[in-house]
Design a protein around this motif. Structure first.
Motif, PDB file in Angstrom:
ATOM      1  N   ALA A  69      -3.758   0.043  -0.792  1.00 36.20           N
ATOM      2  CA  ALA A  69      -4.611  -0.850  -0.141  1.00 36.20           C
ATOM      3  C   ALA A  69      -4.284  -0.445   1.355  1.00 36.20           C
ATOM      4  CB  ALA A  69      -4.349  -2.186  -0.402  1.00 36.20           C
ATOM      5  N   ALA A  70      -5.225  -0.220   1.961  1.00 35.16           N
ATOM      6  CA  ALA A  70      -5.370   0.275   3.520  1.00 35.16           C
ATOM      7  C   ALA A  70      -5.297  -1.105   4.168  1.00 35.16           C
ATOM      8  CB  ALA A  70      -6.493   1.079   3.798  1.00 35.16           C
ATOM      9  N   GLU A  71      -5.091  -0.822   5.362  1.00 34.76           N
ATOM     10  CA  GLU A  71      -5.321  -2.225   6.719  1.00 34.76           C
ATOM     11  C   GLU A  71      -6.444  -2.898   6.485  1.00 34.76           C
ATOM     12  OE1 GLU A  71      -3.700  -3.085  11.077  1.00 34.76           O
ATOM     13  OE2 GLU A  71      -3.835  -0.779  10.620  1.00 34.76           O
ATOM     14  N   THR A  72      -6.232  -4.117   6.294  1.00 38.92           N
ATOM     15  CA  THR A  72      -7.429  -5.131   6.237  1.00 38.92           C
ATOM     16  C   THR A  72      -8.134  -5.162   4.692  1.00 38.92           C
ATOM     17  OG1 THR A  72      -9.444  -3.657   6.751  1.00 38.92           O
ATOM     18  CG2 THR A  72      -8.164  -4.639   8.716  1.00 38.92           C
ATOM     19  N   GLN A  73      -7.541  -4.446   3.784  1.00 32.88           N
ATOM     20  CA  GLN A  73      -8.002  -4.433   2.681  1.00 32.88           C
ATOM     21  C   GLN A  73      -7.391  -5.333   1.780  1.00 32.88           C
ATOM     22  OE1 GLN A  73      -7.971  -0.260   0.878  1.00 32.88           O
ATOM     23  NE2 GLN A  73     -10.172  -0.112   1.328  1.00 32.88           N
ATOM     24  N   ASP A  74      -7.853  -5.863   0.779  1.00 32.36           N
ATOM     25  CA  ASP A  74      -7.125  -6.760  -0.306  1.00 32.36           C
ATOM     26  C   ASP A  74      -5.803  -6.148  -0.938  1.00 32.36           C
ATOM     27  OD1 ASP A  74      -8.983  -8.713   0.310  1.00 32.36           O
ATOM     28  OD2 ASP A  74      -9.972  -8.510  -1.725  1.00 32.36           O
ATOM     29  N   CYS A  75      -4.957  -7.039  -1.243  1.00 24.03           N
ATOM     30  CA  CYS A  75      -3.722  -6.320  -1.500  1.00 24.03           C
ATOM     31  C   CYS A  75      -2.938  -7.289  -2.535  1.00 24.03           C
ATOM     32  CB  CYS A  75      -2.619  -5.790  -0.618  1.00 24.03           C
ATOM     33  SG  CYS A  75      -2.298  -7.155   0.644  1.00 24.03           S
ATOM     34  N   SER A  76      -1.918  -7.221  -3.316  1.00 23.19           N
ATOM     35  CA  SER A  76      -1.371  -7.758  -4.365  1.00 23.19           C
ATOM     36  C   SER A  76       0.097  -7.695  -3.779  1.00 23.19           C
ATOM     37  CB  SER A  76      -1.244  -7.597  -5.577  1.00 23.19           C
ATOM     38  OG  SER A  76      -0.631  -8.415  -6.767  1.00 23.19           O
ATOM     39  N   ARG A  77       0.923  -8.576  -3.741  1.00 21.91           N
ATOM     40  CA  ARG A  77       2.320  -8.569  -3.730  1.00 21.91           C
ATOM     41  C   ARG A  77       3.419  -8.519  -4.902  1.00 21.91           C
ATOM     42  NH1 ARG A  77       3.688 -12.515   1.534  1.00 21.91           N
ATOM     43  NH2 ARG A  77       5.886 -11.790   1.178  1.00 21.91           N
ATOM     44  N   LYS A  78       2.755  -8.668  -6.126  1.00 22.07           N
ATOM     45  CA  LYS A  78       3.350  -8.455  -7.543  1.00 22.07           C
ATOM     46  C   LYS A  78       2.264  -7.959  -8.347  1.00 22.07           C
ATOM     47  CE  LYS A  78       2.727 -13.237  -8.925  1.00 22.07           C
ATOM     48  NZ  LYS A  78       3.104 -14.500  -9.569  1.00 22.07           N
ATOM     49  N   SER A  79       3.126  -7.265  -9.425  1.00 26.58           N
ATOM     50  CA  SER A  79       2.266  -6.944 -10.547  1.00 26.58           C
ATOM     51  C   SER A  79       2.658  -7.608 -11.791  1.00 26.58           C
ATOM     52  CB  SER A  79       2.573  -5.241 -10.731  1.00 26.58           C
ATOM     53  OG  SER A  79       3.625  -4.931 -11.260  1.00 26.58           O
TER      54      SER A  79
ATOM     55  N   PRO B 109      -0.900  -2.732  -4.005  1.00 26.85           N
ATOM     56  CA  PRO B 109      -0.039  -3.195  -3.041  1.00 26.85           C
ATOM     57  C   PRO B 109      -0.587  -2.245  -1.843  1.00 26.85           C
ATOM     58  CG  PRO B 109       1.333  -1.728  -4.504  1.00 26.85           C
ATOM     59  CD  PRO B 109       0.089  -2.275  -5.182  1.00 26.85           C
ATOM     60  N   CYS B 110      -0.034  -2.609  -0.886  1.00 27.14           N
ATOM     61  CA  CYS B 110      -0.309  -1.709   0.518  1.00 27.14           C
ATOM     62  C   CYS B 110       0.256  -0.547   0.799  1.00 27.14           C
ATOM     63  CB  CYS B 110      -0.020  -2.763   1.983  1.00 27.14           C
ATOM     64  SG  CYS B 110      -0.628  -4.343   2.015  1.00 27.14           S
ATOM     65  N   GLU B 111      -0.457   0.336   1.616  1.00 23.90           N
ATOM     66  CA  GLU B 111       0.255   1.773   1.730  1.00 23.90           C
ATOM     67  C   GLU B 111       1.291   1.340   2.559  1.00 23.90           C
ATOM     68  OE1 GLU B 111      -2.821   3.226   4.500  1.00 23.90           O
ATOM     69  OE2 GLU B 111      -3.917   3.993   2.652  1.00 23.90           O
ATOM     70  N   SER B 112       2.173   2.612   2.785  1.00 24.05           N
ATOM     71  CA  SER B 112       3.321   2.619   3.354  1.00 24.05           C
ATOM     72  C   SER B 112       3.314   1.895   4.840  1.00 24.05           C
ATOM     73  CB  SER B 112       4.089   3.919   3.384  1.00 24.05           C
ATOM     74  OG  SER B 112       5.182   3.944   4.018  1.00 24.05           O
ATOM     75  N   GLY B 113       4.227   1.102   5.273  1.00 28.16           N
ATOM     76  CA  GLY B 113       4.155   0.664   6.798  1.00 28.16           C
ATOM     77  C   GLY B 113       3.307  -0.464   6.903  1.00 28.16           C
ATOM     78  N   LEU B 114       2.692  -0.972   5.926  1.00 24.73           N
ATOM     79  CA  LEU B 114       1.779  -2.252   6.004  1.00 24.73           C
ATOM     80  C   LEU B 114       2.447  -3.191   5.132  1.00 24.73           C
ATOM     81  CD1 LEU B 114      -1.699  -0.598   5.459  1.00 24.73           C
ATOM     82  CD2 LEU B 114      -0.623  -1.429   7.672  1.00 24.73           C
ATOM     83  N   SER B 115       2.057  -4.673   5.345  1.00 26.56           N
ATOM     84  CA  SER B 115       2.687  -5.867   4.870  1.00 26.56           C
ATOM     85  C   SER B 115       1.623  -6.558   4.336  1.00 26.56           C
ATOM     86  CB  SER B 115       3.318  -6.474   5.712  1.00 26.56           C
ATOM     87  OG  SER B 115       4.834  -5.991   6.103  1.00 26.56           O
ATOM     88  N   CYS B 116       1.595  -7.145   2.995  1.00 26.51           N
ATOM     89  CA  CYS B 116       0.694  -7.804   2.394  1.00 26.51           C
ATOM     90  C   CYS B 116       0.711  -9.384   2.829  1.00 26.51           C
ATOM     91  CB  CYS B 116       0.750  -7.589   0.835  1.00 26.51           C
ATOM     92  SG  CYS B 116      -0.837  -8.521  -0.180  1.00 26.51           S
ATOM     93  N   ASP B 117      -0.217 -10.017   3.505  1.00 30.99           N
ATOM     94  CA  ASP B 117      -0.260 -11.350   3.809  1.00 30.99           C
ATOM     95  C   ASP B 117      -0.962 -12.018   2.580  1.00 30.99           C
ATOM     96  OD1 ASP B 117       0.001 -13.475   5.435  1.00 30.99           O
ATOM     97  OD2 ASP B 117      -1.796 -13.112   6.777  1.00 30.99           O
TER      98      ASP B 117
END
Length: 91
Positions: A38-48, A57-65
């Motif tokens: 997932a890129a910045e501002t896209q939906d993401c998940s913290r666990k699978s 999950p987010c691309e490298s360097g991004l965090s999932c809020d």
């Protein structure tokens, strides 16, 4: 045995098989395919679950809020939006 180094769009059973590092499915019944992270501002998940994500999950360097609330864990919607922790304007 499992096939590794799969490209985006190829069928997978676990995220380790994908070049992107994300094996994603849209629902419990759909087939899982390798997807881009997932890129910045896209939906993401913290666990699978079992190595497959409903949201990558987010691309490298991004965090999932993500939503860590009680409701989120009950409804299994621990999804969030990718953001750059170093970018004060992205929140």
């Amino acid at each position: 045995g499992l096939i590794f180094n799969l490209d985006t769009g190829e069928l997978c059973v676990q995220s380790a098989q994908c070049k992107s590092g994300c094996c994603q499915r849209d629902s419990g019944l759909s087939l899982a395919r390798c997807s881009l992270k997932a890129a910045e501002t896209q939906d993401c998940s913290r666990k699978s679950l079992y190595g497959v994500y409903y949201k990558c999950p987010c691309e490298s360097g991004l965090s999932c809020d993500a939503d860590w609330s009680i409701v989120g864990s009950i409804t299994n919607t621990d999804y969030g939006v990718c953001y750059d922790k170093r970018d004060p304007t992205s929140r």
